[in-house]
Design a protein around this motif. Structure first.
Motif, PDB file in Angstrom:
ATOM      1  N   ARG A 189       0.830  -1.205   0.000  1.00  0.00           N
ATOM      2  CA  ARG A 189       0.000   0.000   0.000  1.00  0.00           C
ATOM      3  C   ARG A 189       0.866   1.258   0.000  1.00  0.00           C
ATOM      4  NH1 ARG A 189      -2.790  -3.416   3.372  1.00  0.00           N
ATOM      5  NH2 ARG A 189      -1.913  -2.540   5.269  1.00  0.00           N
ATOM      6  N   ARG A 190       1.958   1.251   0.758  1.00  0.00           N
ATOM      7  CA  ARG A 190       2.830   2.425   0.783  1.00  0.00           C
ATOM      8  C   ARG A 190       3.551   2.611  -0.547  1.00  0.00           C
ATOM      9  NH1 ARG A 190       3.567   0.447   6.188  1.00  0.00           N
ATOM     10  NH2 ARG A 190       5.566  -0.553   5.726  1.00  0.00           N
ATOM     11  N   LEU A 191       3.942   1.505  -1.170  1.00  0.00           N
ATOM     12  CA  LEU A 191       4.587   1.609  -2.470  1.00  0.00           C
ATOM     13  C   LEU A 191       3.611   2.103  -3.537  1.00  0.00           C
ATOM     14  CD1 LEU A 191       6.873  -1.554  -2.650  1.00  0.00           C
ATOM     15  CD2 LEU A 191       7.320   0.680  -1.662  1.00  0.00           C
ATOM     16  N   LEU A 192       2.362   1.727  -3.404  1.00  0.00           N
ATOM     17  CA  LEU A 192       1.350   2.213  -4.356  1.00  0.00           C
ATOM     18  C   LEU A 192       1.207   3.734  -4.274  1.00  0.00           C
ATOM     19  CD1 LEU A 192      -1.395  -0.535  -4.004  1.00  0.00           C
ATOM     20  CD2 LEU A 192      -0.047  -0.034  -6.045  1.00  0.00           C
ATOM     21  N   LEU A 193       1.245   4.283  -3.056  1.00  0.00           N
ATOM     22  CA  LEU A 193       1.148   5.734  -2.913  1.00  0.00           C
ATOM     23  C   LEU A 193       2.340   6.433  -3.553  1.00  0.00           C
ATOM     24  CD1 LEU A 193      -0.107   6.017   0.788  1.00  0.00           C
ATOM     25  CD2 LEU A 193      -1.420   6.472  -1.299  1.00  0.00           C
ATOM     26  N   LEU A 194       3.536   5.901  -3.339  1.00  0.00           N
ATOM     27  CA  LEU A 194       4.729   6.483  -3.949  1.00  0.00           C
ATOM     28  C   LEU A 194       4.672   6.386  -5.467  1.00  0.00           C
ATOM     29  CD1 LEU A 194       7.454   5.071  -1.536  1.00  0.00           C
ATOM     30  CD2 LEU A 194       6.936   7.480  -1.887  1.00  0.00           C
ATOM     31  N   THR A 195       4.202   5.254  -5.964  1.00  0.00           N
ATOM     32  CA  THR A 195       4.131   5.059  -7.409  1.00  0.00           C
ATOM     33  C   THR A 195       3.087   5.968  -8.035  1.00  0.00           C
ATOM     34  OG1 THR A 195       4.843   2.768  -7.123  1.00  0.00           O
ATOM     35  CG2 THR A 195       3.855   3.335  -9.227  1.00  0.00           C
ATOM     36  N   ARG A 196       1.996   6.192  -7.331  1.00  0.00           N
ATOM     37  CA  ARG A 196       0.995   7.144  -7.831  1.00  0.00           C
ATOM     38  C   ARG A 196       1.614   8.532  -8.010  1.00  0.00           C
ATOM     39  NH1 ARG A 196      -3.393   8.813  -6.053  1.00  0.00           N
ATOM     40  NH2 ARG A 196      -5.247   7.988  -7.075  1.00  0.00           N
ATOM     41  N   ALA A 197       2.407   8.951  -7.025  1.00  0.00           N
ATOM     42  CA  ALA A 197       3.058  10.259  -7.124  1.00  0.00           C
ATOM     43  C   ALA A 197       4.015  10.296  -8.311  1.00  0.00           C
ATOM     44  CB  ALA A 197       3.815  10.562  -5.829  1.00  0.00           C
ATOM     45  N   TYR A 198       4.744   9.211  -8.513  1.00  0.00           N
ATOM     46  CA  TYR A 198       5.665   9.132  -9.650  1.00  0.00           C
ATOM     47  C   TYR A 198       4.902   9.223 -10.972  1.00  0.00           C
ATOM     48  CZ  TYR A 198       8.657   6.971 -13.166  1.00  0.00           C
ATOM     49  OH  TYR A 198       9.348   6.712 -14.325  1.00  0.00           O
ATOM     50  N   LEU A 199       3.802   8.490 -11.071  1.00  0.00           N
ATOM     51  CA  LEU A 199       3.026   8.487 -12.308  1.00  0.00           C
ATOM     52  C   LEU A 199       2.409   9.848 -12.589  1.00  0.00           C
ATOM     53  CD1 LEU A 199       1.312   4.986 -12.018  1.00  0.00           C
ATOM     54  CD2 LEU A 199       3.131   5.661 -13.592  1.00  0.00           C
ATOM     55  N   LEU A 200       1.959  10.526 -11.562  1.00  0.00           N
ATOM     56  CA  LEU A 200       1.419  11.881 -11.751  1.00  0.00           C
ATOM     57  C   LEU A 200       2.492  12.810 -12.296  1.00  0.00           C
ATOM     58  CD1 LEU A 200      -0.805  12.304  -8.570  1.00  0.00           C
ATOM     59  CD2 LEU A 200      -1.589  12.300 -10.951  1.00  0.00           C
ATOM     60  N   GLN A 201       3.720  12.638 -11.813  1.00  0.00           N
ATOM     61  CA  GLN A 201       4.818  13.472 -12.296  1.00  0.00           C
ATOM     62  C   GLN A 201       5.151  13.133 -13.753  1.00  0.00           C
ATOM     63  OE1 GLN A 201       8.226  12.812 -13.069  1.00  0.00           O
ATOM     64  NE2 GLN A 201       8.821  14.966 -13.178  1.00  0.00           N
ATOM     65  N   GLN A 202       5.077  11.857 -14.091  1.00  0.00           N
ATOM     66  CA  GLN A 202       5.448  11.430 -15.442  1.00  0.00           C
ATOM     67  C   GLN A 202       4.329  11.651 -16.459  1.00  0.00           C
ATOM     68  OE1 GLN A 202       8.252  10.368 -16.716  1.00  0.00           O
ATOM     69  NE2 GLN A 202       9.505   9.971 -14.913  1.00  0.00           N
ATOM     70  N   LEU A 203       3.102  11.394 -16.057  1.00  0.00           N
ATOM     71  CA  LEU A 203       1.994  11.383 -17.003  1.00  0.00           C
ATOM     72  C   LEU A 203       1.041  12.561 -16.866  1.00  0.00           C
ATOM     73  CD1 LEU A 203       1.066   7.574 -16.802  1.00  0.00           C
ATOM     74  CD2 LEU A 203       2.717   8.691 -18.317  1.00  0.00           C
ATOM     75  N   GLY A 204       1.134  13.294 -15.760  1.00  0.00           N
ATOM     76  CA  GLY A 204       0.193  14.380 -15.526  1.00  0.00           C
ATOM     77  C   GLY A 204      -1.100  13.862 -14.909  1.00  0.00           C
ATOM     78  N   PRO A 205      -2.090  14.738 -14.721  1.00  0.00           N
ATOM     79  CA  PRO A 205      -3.347  14.344 -14.076  1.00  0.00           C
ATOM     80  C   PRO A 205      -4.050  13.211 -14.831  1.00  0.00           C
ATOM     81  CG  PRO A 205      -3.175  16.727 -14.270  1.00  0.00           C
ATOM     82  CD  PRO A 205      -2.062  16.165 -15.088  1.00  0.00           C
ATOM     83  N   LEU A 206      -4.556  12.264 -14.060  1.00  0.00           N
ATOM     84  CA  LEU A 206      -5.307  11.138 -14.616  1.00  0.00           C
ATOM     85  C   LEU A 206      -6.499  10.863 -13.709  1.00  0.00           C
ATOM     86  CD1 LEU A 206      -2.421   8.600 -15.393  1.00  0.00           C
ATOM     87  CD2 LEU A 206      -3.763   9.844 -17.087  1.00  0.00           C
ATOM     88  N   PRO A 207      -7.565  10.253 -14.237  1.00  0.00           N
ATOM     89  CA  PRO A 207      -8.661   9.820 -13.366  1.00  0.00           C
ATOM     90  C   PRO A 207      -8.139   8.864 -12.295  1.00  0.00           C
ATOM     91  CG  PRO A 207      -9.275   9.657 -15.683  1.00  0.00           C
ATOM     92  CD  PRO A 207      -7.806   9.958 -15.657  1.00  0.00           C
ATOM     93  N   ASP A 208      -8.705   8.941 -11.110  1.00  0.00           N
ATOM     94  CA  ASP A 208      -8.213   8.136 -10.000  1.00  0.00           C
ATOM     95  C   ASP A 208      -8.200   6.646 -10.302  1.00  0.00           C
ATOM     96  OD1 ASP A 208      -7.600  10.232  -8.363  1.00  0.00           O
ATOM     97  OD2 ASP A 208      -9.478  10.173  -7.229  1.00  0.00           O
ATOM     98  N   ASP A 209      -9.257   6.139 -10.937  1.00  0.00           N
ATOM     99  CA  ASP A 209      -9.302   4.698 -11.190  1.00  0.00           C
ATOM    100  C   ASP A 209      -8.205   4.273 -12.160  1.00  0.00           C
ATOM    101  OD1 ASP A 209     -10.466   6.029 -13.299  1.00  0.00           O
ATOM    102  OD2 ASP A 209     -12.073   4.564 -13.607  1.00  0.00           O
ATOM    103  N   GLU A 210      -7.933   5.087 -13.168  1.00  0.00           N
ATOM    104  CA  GLU A 210      -6.859   4.772 -14.112  1.00  0.00           C
ATOM    105  C   GLU A 210      -5.495   4.853 -13.435  1.00  0.00           C
ATOM    106  OE1 GLU A 210      -5.117   6.256 -18.456  1.00  0.00           O
ATOM    107  OE2 GLU A 210      -6.959   7.152 -17.632  1.00  0.00           O
ATOM    108  N   LEU A 211      -5.333   5.839 -12.580  1.00  0.00           N
ATOM    109  CA  LEU A 211      -4.069   5.993 -11.852  1.00  0.00           C
ATOM    110  C   LEU A 211      -3.841   4.807 -10.916  1.00  0.00           C
ATOM    111  CD1 LEU A 211      -1.702   7.966 -11.463  1.00  0.00           C
ATOM    112  CD2 LEU A 211      -3.019   9.050  -9.636  1.00  0.00           C
ATOM    113  N   ASP A 212      -4.902   4.368 -10.252  1.00  0.00           N
ATOM    114  CA  ASP A 212      -4.787   3.223  -9.340  1.00  0.00           C
ATOM    115  C   ASP A 212      -4.374   1.956 -10.082  1.00  0.00           C
ATOM    116  OD1 ASP A 212      -5.446   4.716  -7.129  1.00  0.00           O
ATOM    117  OD2 ASP A 212      -7.567   4.198  -7.181  1.00  0.00           O
TER     118      ASP A 212
END
Length: 204
Positions: A135-158
């Motif tokens: 769960r903690r790694l998922l939060l870090l990866t979400r932050a990384y993906l937001l930085q790389q890909l920009g805003p995304l819908p929450d379900d797609e980001l998850d």
């Protein structure tokens, strides 16, 4: 203000208690790593730590309590390595950042592989068997993906974060804990990074 005699006596006692507790944990980690948890008893841990079983029980109720502390420490170390990998790779091309992160994570796992194997074998929780690490790694990866890909819908980001974490950790754990015979490890890392990098690039 000068310390009272009671306080002066209490400090060494606390220091000795911390030292004794660490000695128990160090002994347990060594024995778990060498023999696996199932083969190690609290009596064996106490003997390895050069203390009586009664002294050990003043600090831990049973073997499971010792393992839980070791598991929590291991989680914290792995999370710290993962966080450093993610932060250190920000700004790099996706493939390069993934490869860099995988190498750092794998190195951390290799350094601790015997203890990881022992604790994972005893665990029954979700994910890779280490409590809330996934769960903690998922939060870090979400932050990384937001930085790389920009805003995304929450379900797609998850979904993307889940795929990244589990594909990366599966490869890292498999190679670190049981290196594939006859395969170039760096080649496996590079291929995994290429796969994930192209997958993300196609969606960026």
């Amino acid at each position: 203000m000068p310390e009272t005699r009671a306080a002066q006596r209490h400090k060494p006692s606390q220091a000795r208690a911390r030292e004794t507790r660490e000695r128990i944990l160090d002994s347990a980690a060594q024995l778990f790593s060498a023999h696996g948890m199932a083969e190690v008893s609290t009596n064996r841990i106490a003997a390895h730590a050069h203390m009586s079983i009664g002294a050990l029980y003043r600090y831990f109720d049973d073997k499971a309590a010792i393992a839980e502390v070791l598991r929590a420490r291991l989680l914290a170390e792995l999370e710290e390595c993962f966080t450093a990998a993610v932060i250190g790779s920000l700004g790099l091309p996706v493939r390069e950042s993934v490869a860099t992160s995988l190498r750092i994570i794998m190195g951390a796992l290799v350094d601790r592989r015997h203890l990881v194997r022992a604790l994972a074998a005893d665990a029954t929780v979700e994910g890779i068997g280490f409590g809330g690490l996934e769960r903690r790694l998922l939060l870090l990866t979400r932050a990384y993906l937001l930085q790389q890909l920009g805003p995304l819908p929450d379900d797609e980001l998850d979904i993307k974060a889940f795929v990244m974490v589990n594909a990366g950790l599966a490869a890292s754990l498999r190679i670190a804990l049981q290196p594939p015979a006859g395969l170039d490890v760096d080649g496996v890392i590079s291929e995994t990074a290429t796969m994930l990098g192209e997958w993300l690039g196609a969606r960026s």
